[in-house]
Motif scaffolding. Structure first.
Motif, short mmCIF file in Angstrom:
data_model
loop_
_atom_site.label_atom_id
_atom_site.label_comp_id
_atom_site.label_asym_id
_atom_site.label_seq_id
_atom_site.Cartn_x
_atom_site.Cartn_y
_atom_site.Cartn_z
N PHE A 93 91.80 24.05 39.35
CA PHE A 93 92.12 22.43 39.24
C PHE A 93 90.77 21.73 39.12
O PHE A 93 89.70 22.45 39.25
N SER A 94 90.83 20.68 38.73
CA SER A 94 89.73 19.76 38.41
C SER A 94 89.73 18.95 39.65
O SER A 94 90.88 18.51 40.08
N ILE A 95 88.49 18.47 40.12
CA ILE A 95 88.45 17.51 40.95
C ILE A 95 88.26 15.99 40.49
O ILE A 95 87.23 15.72 39.87
N ASP A 96 89.07 15.34 41.13
CA ASP A 96 89.05 13.93 40.33
C ASP A 96 87.96 12.85 41.09
O ASP A 96 87.57 13.43 42.28
N PRO A 97 87.58 11.95 40.68
CA PRO A 97 88.17 11.39 39.24
C PRO A 97 87.37 11.74 38.02
O PRO A 97 87.78 11.49 37.01
N TRP A 98 86.49 12.72 38.05
CA TRP A 98 85.61 13.29 36.81
C TRP A 98 86.34 14.52 36.47
O TRP A 98 86.33 15.58 37.33
N TYR A 99 86.36 14.42 35.02
CA TYR A 99 86.68 15.89 34.58
C TYR A 99 85.24 16.68 34.36
O TYR A 99 85.20 17.95 35.04
N PHE A 100 84.08 16.14 34.20
CA PHE A 100 82.89 16.75 34.32
C PHE A 100 82.01 16.02 35.28
O PHE A 100 82.03 14.84 35.35
N TRP A 101 81.55 16.71 36.19
CA TRP A 101 80.60 16.34 37.18
C TRP A 101 79.12 16.39 36.79
O TRP A 101 78.67 17.35 36.39
N CYS A 102 78.27 15.32 36.79
CA CYS A 102 76.86 15.24 36.20
C CYS A 102 76.02 15.27 37.23
O CYS A 102 75.97 14.27 38.10
N ASP A 103 75.18 16.34 37.29
CA ASP A 103 74.19 16.21 38.51
C ASP A 103 72.96 15.29 38.23
O ASP A 103 72.24 15.34 39.28
N SER A 104 73.14 14.68 37.26
CA SER A 104 71.82 13.63 36.54
C SER A 104 72.37 12.38 37.70
O SER A 104 71.56 11.26 37.67
N ASP A 105 73.71 12.26 37.75
CA ASP A 105 74.18 10.92 38.59
C ASP A 105 74.08 11.36 39.95
O ASP A 105 74.63 12.25 40.89
N PRO A 106 73.43 10.36 40.90
CA PRO A 106 73.00 10.78 42.32
C PRO A 106 74.44 11.04 43.19
O PRO A 106 74.44 11.95 44.09
N ASP A 107 75.44 10.21 42.89
CA ASP A 107 76.56 10.29 43.72
C ASP A 107 77.39 11.48 43.40
O ASP A 107 78.10 12.19 44.26
N GLN A 108 77.35 11.57 42.05
CA GLN A 108 78.23 12.88 41.54
C GLN A 108 77.48 14.17 41.86
O GLN A 108 78.24 15.22 42.01
N GLU A 109 76.12 14.10 41.92
CA GLU A 109 75.60 15.35 42.13
C GLU A 109 75.64 15.57 43.68
O GLU A 109 75.62 16.84 43.99
N ALA A 110 75.59 14.94 44.49
CA ALA A 110 76.11 15.08 46.03
C ALA A 110 77.33 15.48 46.29
O ALA A 110 77.54 16.45 47.11
N VAL A 111 78.44 15.11 45.51
CA VAL A 111 79.82 15.79 45.73
C VAL A 111 79.51 17.00 45.06
O VAL A 111 80.24 18.06 45.60
N SER A 112 79.09 17.28 44.03
CA SER A 112 78.87 18.65 43.43
C SER A 112 78.40 19.74 44.36
O SER A 112 78.86 20.72 44.57
N THR A 113 77.45 18.92 44.97
CA THR A 113 76.71 19.99 45.84
C THR A 113 77.50 20.20 47.35
O THR A 113 77.66 21.51 47.58
N ALA A 114 78.15 19.38 47.69
CA ALA A 114 79.25 19.49 48.63
C ALA A 114 80.11 20.39 48.37
O ALA A 114 80.73 21.19 49.33
N ILE A 115 80.85 20.20 47.26
CA ILE A 115 81.78 21.34 46.85
C ILE A 115 81.53 22.80 46.80
O ILE A 115 81.79 23.73 47.43
N GLN A 116 80.38 22.93 46.12
CA GLN A 116 79.40 24.17 46.14
C GLN A 116 79.11 24.88 47.32
O GLN A 116 79.42 26.00 47.54
N ARG A 117 78.85 24.05 48.31
CA ARG A 117 78.63 24.61 49.67
C ARG A 117 79.80 24.95 50.24
O ARG A 117 79.79 25.87 50.90
#
Length: 129
Positions: A48-72
C-alpha cells in the motif's frame, strides 16, 4: 472439500491500518508494523502507499521524518522475525528517472511552506534622551 495450497497450516490475520475513507496515514502504518511484531505475526503484506504522498521526499524535513519513522517500524518488525513484503506500486513509475508526482497529496489541498515574512519595522525610532 477444501483448498490445498503451498502453506496449508498458515493462519491469516487482517491488520486494518486504513481509516474509514480508505487512507493509510503514517501513524496507522507504523502502528500496524509494531502490532504485527508484538503479536507474533510471521509475514506482513505492506502493499500500500502511505498517504497523503505517493512519493515521500527525504529532502523535505517533514516527509523525511515520516519516512524515517516508517523505516524504523519496519526494521523493528523484522528484528522480531516478521517478514515484510511490499510492492513497488501500480503506477508503472520508472524510478531510474525523475518522476513528477501528480497524485499527491491525495486527500485534499497541498500545504505549502511559505518562508516567514519579517515583521514590519517601526519607522519611528526612540531617541535616547
Amino acid at each position: 472439500m477444501g483448498v490445498a495450497g503451498v502453506a496449508p497450516n498458515v493462519r491469516i490475520a487482517a491488520i486494518r491500518v486504513g481509516d474509514p475513507d480508505g487512507y493509510i496515514y503514517p501513524e496507522s502504518a507504523i502502528c500496524g508494523y509494531i502490532w504485527a511484531a508484538e503479536h507474533g505475526v510471521d509475514i506482513v503484506n505492506g502493499s500500500f502507499s502511505i498517504d497523503p504522498w505517493y512519493f515521500w521526499c527525504d529532502s523535505d524535513p517533514d516527509q523525511e521524518a515520516v519516512s524515517t519513522a516508517i523505516q524504523r517500524s519496519i526494521a523493528y518488525a523484522t528484528s522480531r522475525s516478521v517478514v515484510a513484503v511490499t510492492s513497488l506500486g501500480n503506477n508503472y513509475a520508472d524510478l531510474a528517472h525523475d518522476v513528477l508526482d501528480t497524485l499527491s497529496p491525495n486527500n485534499g489541498t497541498p500545504i505549502t511552506h511559505e518562508p516567514p515574512t519579517a515583521p514590519a519595522s517601526n519607522s519611528r525610532s526612540k531617541r535616547a534622551e
